[in-house]
Scaffold this motif. Structure first.
Motif, PDB file in Angstrom:
ATOM      1  N   ILE A 149      -5.254  -2.239  -5.066  1.00 57.04           N
ATOM      2  CA  ILE A 149      -4.252  -3.003  -4.333  1.00 57.04           C
ATOM      3  C   ILE A 149      -4.788  -3.486  -2.987  1.00 57.04           C
ATOM      4  O   ILE A 149      -4.589  -4.638  -2.602  1.00 57.04           O
ATOM      5  N   SER A 150      -5.477  -2.590  -2.272  1.00 57.68           N
ATOM      6  CA  SER A 150      -5.912  -2.894  -0.903  1.00 57.68           C
ATOM      7  C   SER A 150      -7.271  -3.573  -0.821  1.00 57.68           C
ATOM      8  O   SER A 150      -7.557  -4.264   0.149  1.00 57.68           O
ATOM      9  N   GLY A 151      -8.121  -3.334  -1.818  1.00 52.42           N
ATOM     10  CA  GLY A 151      -9.485  -3.842  -1.748  1.00 52.42           C
ATOM     11  C   GLY A 151     -10.382  -2.990  -0.865  1.00 52.42           C
ATOM     12  O   GLY A 151     -11.503  -3.366  -0.554  1.00 52.42           O
ATOM     13  N   ILE A 152      -9.886  -1.832  -0.450  1.00 49.27           N
ATOM     14  CA  ILE A 152     -10.646  -0.916   0.407  1.00 49.27           C
ATOM     15  C   ILE A 152     -11.040   0.301  -0.429  1.00 49.27           C
ATOM     16  O   ILE A 152     -10.190   1.098  -0.821  1.00 49.27           O
ATOM     17  N   LEU A 187       0.798   5.996   8.024  1.00 54.10           N
ATOM     18  CA  LEU A 187      -0.411   6.813   7.947  1.00 54.10           C
ATOM     19  C   LEU A 187      -1.200   6.494   6.691  1.00 54.10           C
ATOM     20  O   LEU A 187      -0.622   6.329   5.609  1.00 54.10           O
ATOM     21  N   ILE A 188      -2.525   6.423   6.853  1.00 61.94           N
ATOM     22  CA  ILE A 188      -3.416   6.304   5.697  1.00 61.94           C
ATOM     23  C   ILE A 188      -4.516   7.351   5.819  1.00 61.94           C
ATOM     24  O   ILE A 188      -4.772   7.881   6.906  1.00 61.94           O
ATOM     25  N   ALA A 189      -5.169   7.622   4.693  1.00 63.69           N
ATOM     26  CA  ALA A 189      -6.336   8.506   4.674  1.00 63.69           C
ATOM     27  C   ALA A 189      -7.476   7.766   3.988  1.00 63.69           C
ATOM     28  O   ALA A 189      -7.263   7.057   2.999  1.00 63.69           O
ATOM     29  N   THR A 190      -8.672   7.904   4.546  1.00 62.65           N
ATOM     30  CA  THR A 190      -9.868   7.286   3.971  1.00 62.65           C
ATOM     31  C   THR A 190     -11.005   8.298   3.971  1.00 62.65           C
ATOM     32  O   THR A 190     -10.970   9.293   4.702  1.00 62.65           O
ATOM     33  N   LYS A 191     -12.012   8.008   3.164  1.00 64.33           N
ATOM     34  CA  LYS A 191     -13.193   8.871   3.137  1.00 64.33           C
ATOM     35  C   LYS A 191     -14.157   8.532   4.268  1.00 64.33           C
ATOM     36  O   LYS A 191     -14.895   9.395   4.727  1.00 64.33           O
ATOM     37  N   MET A 247     -10.150   4.200   0.628  1.00 64.47           N
ATOM     38  CA  MET A 247      -8.803   4.599   1.010  1.00 64.47           C
ATOM     39  C   MET A 247      -8.200   5.438  -0.110  1.00 64.47           C
ATOM     40  O   MET A 247      -8.193   5.036  -1.269  1.00 64.47           O
ATOM     41  N   THR A 248      -7.680   6.612   0.251  1.00 63.02           N
ATOM     42  CA  THR A 248      -7.175   7.542  -0.757  1.00 63.02           C
ATOM     43  C   THR A 248      -5.670   7.762  -0.711  1.00 63.02           C
ATOM     44  O   THR A 248      -5.092   8.308  -1.655  1.00 63.02           O
ATOM     45  N   PHE A 249      -5.015   7.336   0.387  1.00 71.14           N
ATOM     46  CA  PHE A 249      -3.594   7.625   0.537  1.00 71.14           C
ATOM     47  C   PHE A 249      -2.968   6.676   1.554  1.00 71.14           C
ATOM     48  O   PHE A 249      -3.597   6.333   2.552  1.00 71.14           O
ATOM     49  N   CYS A 250      -1.733   6.285   1.289  1.00 65.94           N
ATOM     50  CA  CYS A 250      -0.912   5.576   2.283  1.00 65.94           C
ATOM     51  C   CYS A 250       0.503   6.158   2.198  1.00 65.94           C
ATOM     52  O   CYS A 250       1.104   6.204   1.121  1.00 65.94           O
ATOM     53  N   HIS A 251       0.988   6.660   3.305  1.00 67.41           N
ATOM     54  CA  HIS A 251       2.324   7.258   3.354  1.00 67.41           C
ATOM     55  C   HIS A 251       3.376   6.227   2.938  1.00 67.41           C
ATOM     56  O   HIS A 251       3.224   5.030   3.190  1.00 67.41           O
ATOM     57  N   SER A 252       4.452   6.689   2.340  1.00 65.18           N
ATOM     58  CA  SER A 252       5.488   5.784   1.828  1.00 65.18           C
ATOM     59  C   SER A 252       6.175   4.971   2.923  1.00 65.18           C
ATOM     60  O   SER A 252       6.709   3.902   2.647  1.00 65.18           O
ATOM     61  N   SER A 253       6.145   5.432   4.154  1.00 63.45           N
ATOM     62  CA  SER A 253       6.742   4.648   5.243  1.00 63.45           C
ATOM     63  C   SER A 253       5.732   3.709   5.893  1.00 63.45           C
ATOM     64  O   SER A 253       6.104   2.888   6.725  1.00 63.45           O
ATOM     65  N   TRP A 287       0.818  -1.226   0.000  1.00 62.21           N
ATOM     66  CA  TRP A 287       0.000   0.000   0.000  1.00 62.21           C
ATOM     67  C   TRP A 287       0.845   1.267   0.000  1.00 62.21           C
ATOM     68  O   TRP A 287       0.385   2.330  -0.407  1.00 62.21           O
ATOM     69  N   ARG A 288       2.059   1.177   0.494  1.00 59.21           N
ATOM     70  CA  ARG A 288       2.878   2.358   0.777  1.00 59.21           C
ATOM     71  C   ARG A 288       3.192   3.182  -0.466  1.00 59.21           C
ATOM     72  O   ARG A 288       3.603   2.656  -1.489  1.00 59.21           O
ATOM     73  N   GLY A 289       2.994   4.486  -0.317  1.00 57.59           N
ATOM     74  CA  GLY A 289       3.266   5.426  -1.393  1.00 57.59           C
ATOM     75  C   GLY A 289       2.213   5.433  -2.480  1.00 57.59           C
ATOM     76  O   GLY A 289       2.352   6.131  -3.478  1.00 57.59           O
ATOM     77  N   GLN A 290       1.166   4.685  -2.308  1.00 54.42           N
ATOM     78  CA  GLN A 290       0.124   4.575  -3.332  1.00 54.42           C
ATOM     79  C   GLN A 290      -0.995   5.578  -3.088  1.00 54.42           C
ATOM     80  O   GLN A 290      -1.278   5.941  -1.961  1.00 54.42           O
ATOM     81  N   SER A 291      -1.631   5.987  -4.158  1.00 59.07           N
ATOM     82  CA  SER A 291      -2.853   6.783  -4.043  1.00 59.07           C
ATOM     83  C   SER A 291      -3.834   6.328  -5.117  1.00 59.07           C
ATOM     84  O   SER A 291      -4.892   5.796  -4.797  1.00 59.07           O
ATOM     85  N   ASP A 292      -3.486   6.492  -6.385  1.00 59.55           N
ATOM     86  CA  ASP A 292      -4.413   6.132  -7.470  1.00 59.55           C
ATOM     87  C   ASP A 292      -4.749   4.643  -7.515  1.00 59.55           C
ATOM     88  O   ASP A 292      -5.898   4.268  -7.693  1.00 59.55           O
TER      89      ASP A 292
END
Length: 159
Positions: A78-81, A93-97, A84-90, A68-73
């Motif tokens: 990838i996640s099946g969620i 942290l993630i962001a979801t609606k 989910m709009t963002f996962c930090h590269s490390s 998931w890391r570093g992904q947005s589009d």
């Protein structure tokens, strides 16, 4: 703030704490056996953050999956969620609606970590079949001998 975090901690489920508002949480949650904290994002939606191992460290107790890391589009695929709009590269942290998908992402990360740990802690099993302990011993002995040989070769190259 302390009261809000303590109340949320008392309601935590499976190592996931959900805060109703963004408040300082580290001093209370770090020493507790919890892995992720979810809180409303100032950008809208929700953030889920991995809890550090200590107050003076960036190393977390658990991380979100490496894929998931570093992904947005491509993150939804990838996640099946779906939210989910963002996962930090490390992976901290993630962001979801939605809060539901933040919880789902945290639960997935915990499940993945538990599966990996179980595989590492069960050296005599693979795909539900028990290995012969003598085979494991033979393999470990072989690795020890190989390591010894490589160490001797390394020393002879230094001479």
């Amino acid at each position: 703030a302390t009261k809000i975090v303590r109340e949320a901690l008392n309601k935590q489920t499976n190592g996931i704490v959900t805060l109703s508002i963004g408040v300082p949480w580290k001093a209370i949650l770090i020493p507790e056996p919890v892995y992720f904290v979810i809180y409303p994002s100032i950008r809208g939606g929700f953030n889920a953050q991995a809890i550090p191992k200590s107050i003076d460290s960036n190393e977390c107790k658990l991380y979100f999956p490496e894929a998931w890391r570093g992904q947005s589009d491509a993150l939804t695929k990838i996640s099946g969620i779906s939210d989910m709009t963002f996962c930090h590269s490390s992976g901290y942290l993630i962001a979801t609606k939605s809060i539901e998908d933040a919880v789902k992402a945290c639960a997935t990360a915990i499940k993945n970590a538990t599966s990996i740990a179980a595989a590492c802690l069960s050296p005599f099993k693979y795909k539900s079949k028990a290995y012969d302990k003598s085979l494991i011993f033979d393999r470990l002995s072989g690795l020890f001998i190989l390591n010894l040989i490589l160490g001797l070769i390394g020393r002879s190259l230094l001479i």
